[in-house]
Design a protein around this motif. Structure first.
Motif, short mmCIF file in Angstrom:
data_model
loop_
_atom_site.label_atom_id
_atom_site.label_comp_id
_atom_site.label_asym_id
_atom_site.label_seq_id
_atom_site.Cartn_x
_atom_site.Cartn_y
_atom_site.Cartn_z
N SER A 1 0.85 -1.20 0.00
CA SER A 1 0.00 0.00 0.00
C SER A 1 0.88 1.23 0.00
CB SER A 1 -0.92 0.00 1.23
OG SER A 1 -1.68 1.19 1.28
N SER A 2 0.97 1.91 -1.13
CA SER A 2 1.81 3.10 -1.24
C SER A 2 1.23 4.25 -0.45
CB SER A 2 1.97 3.49 -2.72
OG SER A 2 0.69 3.76 -3.29
N LYS A 3 -0.12 4.30 -0.30
CA LYS A 3 -0.75 5.39 0.44
C LYS A 3 -0.37 5.30 1.92
CE LYS A 3 -4.75 5.94 -2.60
NZ LYS A 3 -6.23 5.92 -2.66
N VAL A 4 -0.44 4.10 2.50
CA VAL A 4 -0.08 3.91 3.89
C VAL A 4 1.39 4.26 4.11
CG1 VAL A 4 0.15 2.24 5.74
CG2 VAL A 4 -1.85 2.17 4.24
N ASN A 5 2.22 3.87 3.15
CA ASN A 5 3.65 4.13 3.26
C ASN A 5 3.93 5.62 3.30
OD1 ASN A 5 6.36 3.37 3.35
ND2 ASN A 5 6.59 3.61 1.14
N LYS A 6 3.26 6.40 2.46
CA LYS A 6 3.49 7.83 2.39
C LYS A 6 2.98 8.54 3.64
CE LYS A 6 3.38 8.16 -2.68
NZ LYS A 6 2.66 8.70 -3.84
N ASN A 7 1.81 8.12 4.11
CA ASN A 7 1.24 8.77 5.28
C ASN A 7 2.06 8.50 6.55
OD1 ASN A 7 -0.86 9.81 3.76
ND2 ASN A 7 -2.20 8.05 4.14
N SER A 8 2.59 7.28 6.67
CA SER A 8 3.31 6.91 7.89
C SER A 8 4.71 7.50 7.95
CB SER A 8 3.39 5.39 8.01
OG SER A 8 4.10 4.86 6.91
N LEU A 9 5.25 7.86 6.84
CA LEU A 9 6.62 8.39 6.79
C LEU A 9 6.59 9.85 6.36
CD1 LEU A 9 8.45 5.37 5.12
CD2 LEU A 9 8.33 5.93 7.55
N SER A 10 5.98 10.68 7.12
CA SER A 10 5.91 12.11 6.77
C SER A 10 7.26 12.76 6.99
CB SER A 10 4.85 12.81 7.62
OG SER A 10 5.23 12.83 8.97
N LEU A 11 7.58 13.73 6.15
CA LEU A 11 8.87 14.40 6.21
C LEU A 11 9.03 15.19 7.51
CD1 LEU A 11 11.49 15.09 4.76
CD2 LEU A 11 10.31 17.02 3.67
N VAL A 12 7.94 15.72 8.02
CA VAL A 12 8.00 16.51 9.25
C VAL A 12 8.46 15.65 10.43
CG1 VAL A 12 6.68 17.90 10.88
CG2 VAL A 12 6.22 18.08 8.42
N ASP A 13 7.87 14.46 10.55
CA ASP A 13 8.23 13.57 11.65
C ASP A 13 9.69 13.11 11.54
OD1 ASP A 13 5.72 13.76 12.68
OD2 ASP A 13 4.97 11.96 11.69
N THR A 14 10.13 12.92 10.31
CA THR A 14 11.51 12.47 10.09
C THR A 14 12.50 13.56 10.46
OG1 THR A 14 10.76 11.06 8.28
CG2 THR A 14 13.13 11.49 8.43
N GLU A 15 12.18 14.81 10.12
CA GLU A 15 13.10 15.92 10.40
C GLU A 15 13.28 16.15 11.90
OE1 GLU A 15 11.55 19.23 8.24
OE2 GLU A 15 12.76 18.80 6.46
N LYS A 16 12.28 15.77 12.69
CA LYS A 16 12.38 15.94 14.14
C LYS A 16 13.46 15.04 14.72
CE LYS A 16 7.54 17.25 14.92
NZ LYS A 16 6.26 16.86 15.57
N LYS A 17 13.78 13.96 14.03
CA LYS A 17 14.77 13.01 14.53
C LYS A 17 16.19 13.34 14.06
CE LYS A 17 11.37 9.25 14.58
NZ LYS A 17 11.06 7.90 14.10
N VAL A 18 16.32 14.38 13.22
CA VAL A 18 17.63 14.76 12.67
C VAL A 18 18.13 16.02 13.39
CG1 VAL A 18 18.90 15.41 10.62
CG2 VAL A 18 17.01 13.79 10.43
N SER A 19 19.37 15.96 13.90
CA SER A 19 19.95 17.10 14.61
C SER A 19 21.29 17.46 13.99
CB SER A 19 20.14 16.77 16.09
OG SER A 19 18.92 16.42 16.69
N SER A 20 21.59 18.75 13.96
CA SER A 20 22.88 19.21 13.48
C SER A 20 23.96 18.89 14.51
CB SER A 20 22.84 20.71 13.21
OG SER A 20 24.14 21.22 12.95
N PHE A 21 25.09 18.38 14.07
CA PHE A 21 26.17 18.00 14.98
C PHE A 21 26.62 19.19 15.82
CE2 PHE A 21 30.63 17.35 16.06
CZ PHE A 21 30.61 16.07 16.58
N SER A 22 26.73 20.37 15.18
CA SER A 22 27.23 21.55 15.88
C SER A 22 26.23 22.10 16.88
CB SER A 22 27.58 22.65 14.86
OG SER A 22 26.44 22.98 14.07
N ASN A 23 24.94 21.79 16.72
CA ASN A 23 23.91 22.32 17.62
C ASN A 23 23.60 21.42 18.82
OD1 ASN A 23 23.62 24.54 15.94
ND2 ASN A 23 21.94 23.62 14.76
#
Length: 460
Positions: free
Chosen positions: A46-68
């Protein structure tokens, strides 16, 4: 969405197969293939479920800049036990997960209960036991003289309930005794199976990294000394410590075999007293306490374990085999194959005829020597017995041997010599290759430089 296809996963190494196998094709373990739903296939339907569950906003919250990324000032919890802190790499890191293994009754729970009291000075500490009741733990704690209002005891084996409590209370340190007693209702298998151990450890690691809580996990071992459960368990944690000791002896050895926040192969010595585990600060003196003024077949070597130098005694004994059967080669605390090589070097370069003699090598104290710089000391010990020549207890030897009889350079030579100085040694055999490094500093030792075994025989 239809149910995904089944896949069989090895609980030891994670190898996947489309059908059940009695033996894992990757690690060779038997009976470890367990059926699981192939989530990669079910999600892909199901491509729709895959897209909804992996939103870019949620993913970006888990990424941090090394210097920060900011590290708190109290990045490590320290105790009054300097040797324990040294093994940890300078203290306990917040969010660190440590696996402590050892034989039953060796003192794992006693040591961790003592550490719980130390860490309770930083805040709340939770001791979770699936093997003892709070009353039993309290009784042992009183015997150890433990008094703390921020140390809490919990008797529970359901990892989901434990996780819920920790998420609400957020203690600074959690001790789990032991991982083999925990289970999750999400899995049908019983507690102690590889699947349950993996599920419980995953939950613990998730809590540690998400909330910054440090965990100590007690792990049982099998008859051959390996951690009971999947090998994946050792990879998931940040550090692995093993508590070692022989029955009938009052001392214990704590060894780090893995540490993401410190040196590996560190070693600390403890004595088991009535009021708990006590650190042995001067461990070298501890291992050399029963030596005589002069000995035949005894040589001292300064070996490096992690970042610390230990002075250990190598004992040798030769007896006539009587010509019946194959001569014995009994080795304790030293690599048996290395002893065979050293014996061959001794026969070729020093004229020792050991072919028809029984050879016994022992390292008193229960520590195994892996440092190659102990080669020269081991061969001198054998030569002393062969020639019946006494060796002063104030003489030591440092040097790795090559097959041509050459004495190779030793690393961290200054640390080794300073430890010998501290314990009052008078002389030491050292490799000629270390001369430039040694002459830059002053020592109270008589330094005897050697290029090869021929020079040693001349001086002898």
């Amino acid at each position: 969405m239809g149910k995904g296809k089944s896949v069989y996963v090895c609980s030891e190494c994670g190898y996947k197969a489309s059908k059940w196998l009695g033996k894992c094709m990757n690690c060779g373990a038997w009976g470890t293939m367990e059926e699981q739903e192939d989530l990669s296939l079910s999600v892909g339907t199901s491509s729709k479920v895959n897209k909804n569950s992996l939103s870019l906003v949620d993913t970006e919250k888990k990424v941090s800049s090394f210097s920060n990324i900011k590290i708190e000032e109290n990045f490590r919890f320290k105790t009054k036990q300097s040797e324990f802190d040294r093994l940890l790499g300078g203290g306990l890191v917040q969010g660190e997960v440590i696996l402590l293994t050892g034989n039953p009754g060796i003192g794992k729970s006693t040591l961790l209960l003592q550490m719980a009291k130390e860490y309770s000075e930083y805040g709340d500490v939770l001791y979770v036991s699936g093997e003892e009741s709070p009353a039993q733990i309290k009784s042992r704690g009183e015997r150890l003289g433990i008094k703390s209002k921020t140390l809490y005891l919990m008797s529970e084996t359901d990892i989901d309930k434990i996780s819920e409590y920790i998420s609400i209370k957020k203690p600074k340190v959690v001790i789990v005794d032991s991982i083999q007693t925990l289970y999750s209702e999400n899995s049908d298998s019983i507690a102690g199976t590889p699947t349950q151990i993996r599920e419980a450890t995953l939950k613990i690691v998730e809590l540690a990294k998400k909330l910054g809580i440090s965990f100590f996990i007690v792990g049982h071992i099998t008859k051959d000394g390996k951690v009971a459960g999947p090998k994946l368990l050792e990879h998931m944690v940040d550090a692995v410590f093993s508590f070692e000791g022989e029955e009938g002896l009052f001392y214990r050895i704590l060894r780090s075999t893995k540490n993401r926040f410190g040196s590996t192969n560190e070693l600390a010595v403890y004595s088991m007293e009535e009021d708990g585990m006590k650190e042995v600060q001067n461990s070298s003196e501890f291992f050399l306490s029963e030596r005589e003024e002069k000995n035949i077949g005894s040589m001292i070597v300064p070996v490096l374990e992690g970042t610390k130098v230990f002075l250990l005694e190598i004992q040798s004994l030769l007896t006539e085999s009587g010509g019946i059967g194959i001569p014995k080669r009994i080795v304790q605390g030293f690599d048996r194959n290395r002893i065979q090589i050293l014996m061959a070097i001794g026969e070729k370069r020093m004229g020792m005829n050991l072919g028809m003699k029984d050879v016994f090598i022992n390292i008193p104290g229960g520590i195994s020597i892996k440092d190659p710089s102990a080669d020269l000391g081991a061969l001198i010990s054998l030569l002393s017995v062969y020639k019946n020549v006494e060796i002063s207890q104030k003489i030591a030897a440092i040097g790795e041997l090559g097959l041509r009889g050459e004495i190779r350079k030793a690393f961290f030579i200054d640390k080794r010599l300073r430890e010998l100085e501290k314990l009052g040694f008078k002389g030491v055999y050292v490799p000629e290759a270390n001369r430039k490094e040694i002459e830059k500093k002053e020592y109270k030792l008589k330094l005897i430089y050697l290029k090869n075994l021929e020079e040693f025989l001349e001086r002898m």
